[in-house]
Design a protein around this motif. Structure first.
Motif, PDB file in Angstrom:
ATOM      1  N   LEU A 137     -13.347  50.863  13.473  1.00  0.00           N
ATOM      2  CA  LEU A 137     -12.537  50.479  14.630  1.00  0.00           C
ATOM      3  C   LEU A 137     -13.315  49.546  15.553  1.00  0.00           C
ATOM      4  N   LEU A 138     -14.587  49.862  15.793  1.00  0.00           N
ATOM      5  CA  LEU A 138     -15.398  49.038  16.693  1.00  0.00           C
ATOM      6  C   LEU A 138     -15.721  47.671  16.093  1.00  0.00           C
ATOM      7  N   ALA A 139     -15.755  47.583  14.765  1.00  0.00           N
ATOM      8  CA  ALA A 139     -16.051  46.305  14.118  1.00  0.00           C
ATOM      9  C   ALA A 139     -14.887  45.323  14.221  1.00  0.00           C
ATOM     10  N   ASN A 140     -13.711  45.832  14.557  1.00  0.00           N
ATOM     11  CA  ASN A 140     -12.538  44.969  14.726  1.00  0.00           C
ATOM     12  C   ASN A 140     -12.714  44.100  15.971  1.00  0.00           C
ATOM     13  N   TYR A 176     -13.714  44.602  20.715  1.00  0.00           N
ATOM     14  CA  TYR A 176     -14.960  44.172  21.360  1.00  0.00           C
ATOM     15  C   TYR A 176     -14.921  44.423  22.863  1.00  0.00           C
ATOM     16  N   HIS A 177     -16.053  44.850  23.383  1.00  0.00           N
ATOM     17  CA  HIS A 177     -16.236  45.004  24.840  1.00  0.00           C
ATOM     18  C   HIS A 177     -17.700  44.736  25.133  1.00  0.00           C
ATOM     19  N   VAL A 178     -17.972  44.045  26.195  1.00  0.00           N
ATOM     20  CA  VAL A 178     -19.327  43.623  26.522  1.00  0.00           C
ATOM     21  C   VAL A 178     -20.263  44.804  26.703  1.00  0.00           C
ATOM     22  N   ASN A 179     -19.740  45.978  27.080  1.00  0.00           N
ATOM     23  CA  ASN A 179     -20.600  47.138  27.322  1.00  0.00           C
ATOM     24  C   ASN A 179     -20.646  48.118  26.159  1.00  0.00           C
ATOM     25  N   LEU A 180     -20.174  47.695  24.997  1.00  0.00           N
ATOM     26  CA  LEU A 180     -20.318  48.473  23.764  1.00  0.00           C
ATOM     27  C   LEU A 180     -21.190  47.682  22.802  1.00  0.00           C
ATOM     28  N   ILE A 181     -22.047  48.371  22.073  1.00  0.00           N
ATOM     29  CA  ILE A 181     -22.877  47.687  21.082  1.00  0.00           C
ATOM     30  C   ILE A 181     -21.962  47.005  20.072  1.00  0.00           C
ATOM     31  N   THR A 224     -17.264  51.398  32.779  1.00  0.00           N
ATOM     32  CA  THR A 224     -16.347  50.404  32.214  1.00  0.00           C
ATOM     33  C   THR A 224     -16.316  50.507  30.690  1.00  0.00           C
ATOM     34  N   GLY A 225     -17.491  50.715  30.084  1.00  0.00           N
ATOM     35  CA  GLY A 225     -17.559  50.864  28.629  1.00  0.00           C
ATOM     36  C   GLY A 225     -16.859  52.126  28.143  1.00  0.00           C
ATOM     37  N   PHE A 226     -17.067  53.240  28.864  1.00  0.00           N
ATOM     38  CA  PHE A 226     -16.428  54.492  28.448  1.00  0.00           C
ATOM     39  C   PHE A 226     -14.913  54.446  28.643  1.00  0.00           C
ATOM     40  N   VAL A 227     -14.450  53.758  29.675  1.00  0.00           N
ATOM     41  CA  VAL A 227     -13.006  53.572  29.858  1.00  0.00           C
ATOM     42  C   VAL A 227     -12.423  52.833  28.651  1.00  0.00           C
ATOM     43  N   HIS A 228     -13.152  51.825  28.171  1.00  0.00           N
ATOM     44  CA  HIS A 228     -12.674  51.074  27.009  1.00  0.00           C
ATOM     45  C   HIS A 228     -12.690  51.948  25.754  1.00  0.00           C
ATOM     46  N   LEU A 229     -13.746  52.754  25.581  1.00  0.00           N
ATOM     47  CA  LEU A 229     -13.790  53.652  24.433  1.00  0.00           C
ATOM     48  C   LEU A 229     -12.589  54.591  24.421  1.00  0.00           C
ATOM     49  N   ILE A 230     -12.264  55.155  25.576  1.00  0.00           N
ATOM     50  CA  ILE A 230     -11.125  56.070  25.662  1.00  0.00           C
ATOM     51  C   ILE A 230      -9.826  55.333  25.316  1.00  0.00           C
ATOM     52  N   SER A 231      -9.723  54.079  25.733  1.00  0.00           N
ATOM     53  CA  SER A 231      -8.516  53.307  25.416  1.00  0.00           C
ATOM     54  C   SER A 231      -8.360  53.085  23.916  1.00  0.00           C
ATOM     55  N   LEU A 232      -9.484  53.125  23.184  1.00  0.00           N
ATOM     56  CA  LEU A 232      -9.457  52.981  21.728  1.00  0.00           C
ATOM     57  C   LEU A 232      -9.251  54.313  21.021  1.00  0.00           C
ATOM     58  N   GLY A 233      -9.233  55.398  21.807  1.00  0.00           N
ATOM     59  CA  GLY A 233      -9.085  56.724  21.216  1.00  0.00           C
ATOM     60  C   GLY A 233     -10.388  57.300  20.712  1.00  0.00           C
ATOM     61  N   ILE A 234     -11.530  56.846  21.266  1.00  0.00           N
ATOM     62  CA  ILE A 234     -12.849  57.293  20.809  1.00  0.00           C
ATOM     63  C   ILE A 234     -13.493  58.201  21.849  1.00  0.00           C
ATOM     64  N   LEU A 235     -13.957  59.365  21.404  1.00  0.00           N
ATOM     65  CA  LEU A 235     -14.785  60.253  22.222  1.00  0.00           C
ATOM     66  C   LEU A 235     -16.225  60.123  21.725  1.00  0.00           C
TER      67      LEU A 235
END
Length: 495
Positions: A284-287, A291-296, A348-359
């Protein structure tokens, strides 16, 4: 579908008539699988008690493979045909294709009974004896408690002391049902996992000693590659020295490599099941849309490894490096309110993770990377993608775990991640020091379950204390804010 043309008849009147049975995924079958049968036969022939009537390889149902790996590239028909090709030159080994062709997974024991019933219609005195490698013997405990099992131990087993287990009192009770053979002449370690990797890399030249030539040819004929659609990188595409290690954990090692003319970090995950869990998040993150600037950033995924951007330092190391004196405060460790910028970026990064459905499920300063003062949330080893989750994988750091998730790891929500984030905020203030660092993890768990909260020993702003102790660490998860609410409150209080 059960071959009988190689049975060594007539049956003996003075010895036990034995048929050897080897169950396995055989994904794909390799030469050491056949060697197990050959070694077992040779050993039993020296005992002068048994007449070996024949041997069978019995491939398991697809469901057994799906428990181990995320995707199946060879159909059950492929695996069955490869088994038949692998024993083509044998004078006594055959294939039992009954189990692999069933609509549902009947199980190895019922498959064994089916083979026995089938053969005993014509040859009532035949006994079926299971054989296995040393790593599989503990899984056959139900079998060797009741009947004979032959174990061929031909290699050390990672993270398992076979000799200690075998000589434990619980197993010694059944030694009369186990014939243990040490194969000291096995010249090469083989595994289906490594063979699949070589084939996915088109390195057939390295497999001439591992697979029967007709099995190797079958892969080419059927274009079986073992490379899933999610796997975008071959190991051969990576440059650099394999010996440069950036980090090492319980289940993975991170290497510095080169990919498409840039320095990257390559995380090699040692456990296949662990990789299957992490793959759902990494894919999912490789898609590009994720992408988000605060995620690896994930550049690509290979067979049990992922290629990601290389960062300068993790937050824990940054804190330890800049905290020269014990008396330093958060403002001296992070000049120019850099700590506040880090917190906002993390939120900001964790908000984006939650929007992707990732814990994330393992939030701590070690897993926050920095590059030019830009935060990068990393390490998704125990993370879950709620949209593709079947069950929770292993836990993250128990020192940071919320009370509702300690007793039941299946209970975990965004609010649980918020609790762990509160522990991270505590670490930032205390120079990277873990919560209740002076006691062991079991004591931390006891305190957490009673609702006790760690005391801040470093002076910091009242709103910060309130955000951690009152908001993030609320015992009842329903009373905790979301990451979005934490982010909004942080901006409101500091603008």
């Amino acid at each position: 579908m059960i071959d009988t043309d190689k049975l060594l008849l007539p049956l003996s009147d003075t010895k036990k008539n034995i048929v050897l049975l080897l169950n396995g995924c055989f994904n794909p079958i390799h030469n050491n699988h056949i060697r197990l049968l050959e070694i077992a036969r040779e050993h039993l022939n020296t005992l002068d008690t048994y007449h070996i009537v024949g041997g069978y390889v019995c491939p398991t149902h697809d469901a057994a493979i799906q428990r181990k790996i995320s995707s199946i590239h060879a159909t059950w028909q492929n695996r069955l045909e490869m088994c038949r090709r692998a024993v083509r030159d044998s004078s006594w080994i055959m294939v039992d294709g009954w189990l692999v062709s069933q609509e549902k997974n009947i199980g190895a024991q019922q498959s064994k009974q089916h083979l026995k019933d089938f053969l005993c219609k014509s040859y009532p005195s035949i006994e079926i004896v299971s054989i296995c490698g040393g790593d599989a013997l503990p899984k056959l405990k139900v079998t060797f408690k009741k009947e004979l099992v032959i174990c061929i131990n031909n290699r050390p087993i990672e993270e398992f002391d076979f000799d200690e287990w075998f000589h434990s009192p619980a197993v010694e009770l059944f030694h009369h049902n186990i014939i243990l053979v040490h194969d000291n002449q096995c010249s090469k370690y083989m595994s289906s996992t490594n063979i699949r990797r070589r084939i996915s890399e088109n390195r057939f030249d390295l497999l001439v000693d591992d697979l029967h030539p007709s099995v190797l040819d079958y892969h080419r004929e059927q274009e079986i590659t073992y490379r899933s659609a999610d796997e975008t990188v071959l190991w051969s595409e990576l440059g650099g020295n394999d010996g440069v290690v950036l980090g090492r954990g319980r289940c993975a090692t991170v290497y510095q490599k080169e990919y498409k003319n840039r320095q990257v970090a390559v995380k090699v995950i040692r456990e296949r099941r662990q990789f299957a869990n992490e793959l759902k998040v990494l894919t999912l993150l490789a898609n590009e849309s994720s992408y988000h600037v605060n995620l690896i950033e994930i550049y690509g995924i290979g067979d049990q490894f992922c290629v990601m951007e290389k960062r300068d330092i993790d937050l824990l190391s940054y804190i330890e490096k800049n905290r020269m004196l014990k008396s330093q405060t958060i403002t001296t460790t992070f000049p120019n309110s850099q700590w506040l910028s880090f917190i906002k970026q993390m939120l900001t990064g964790f908000v984006h993770l939650i929007s992707l459905g990732i814990l994330h499920r393992d939030i701590k300063t070690d897993n926050i990377l920095l590059s030019n003062m830009v935060v990068k949330i990393s390490d998704f080893s125990v993370s879950v993608n709620l949209n593709s989750m079947t069950k929770m994988p292993v836990r993250g750091s128990m020192r940071h775990y919320p009370p509702e998730s300690i007793d039941d790891k299946q209970i975990y929500t965004e609010k649980s991640d918020v609790f762990m984030f509160g522990c991270l905020l505590y670490e930032i203030v205390h120079g990277g020091q873990r919560v209740w660092h002076e006691v062991d993890t079991s004591e931390v768990v006891k305190r957490r379950l009673t609702g006790e909260k760690p005391l801040f020993s470093v002076q910091c702003e009242p709103w910060y204390l309130d955000a951690v102790t009152h908001d993030c660490w609320a015992f009842n998860s329903d009373q905790r804010p979301t990451f979005e609410q934490l982010l909004q409150n942080t901006f409101v209080r500091n603008n």
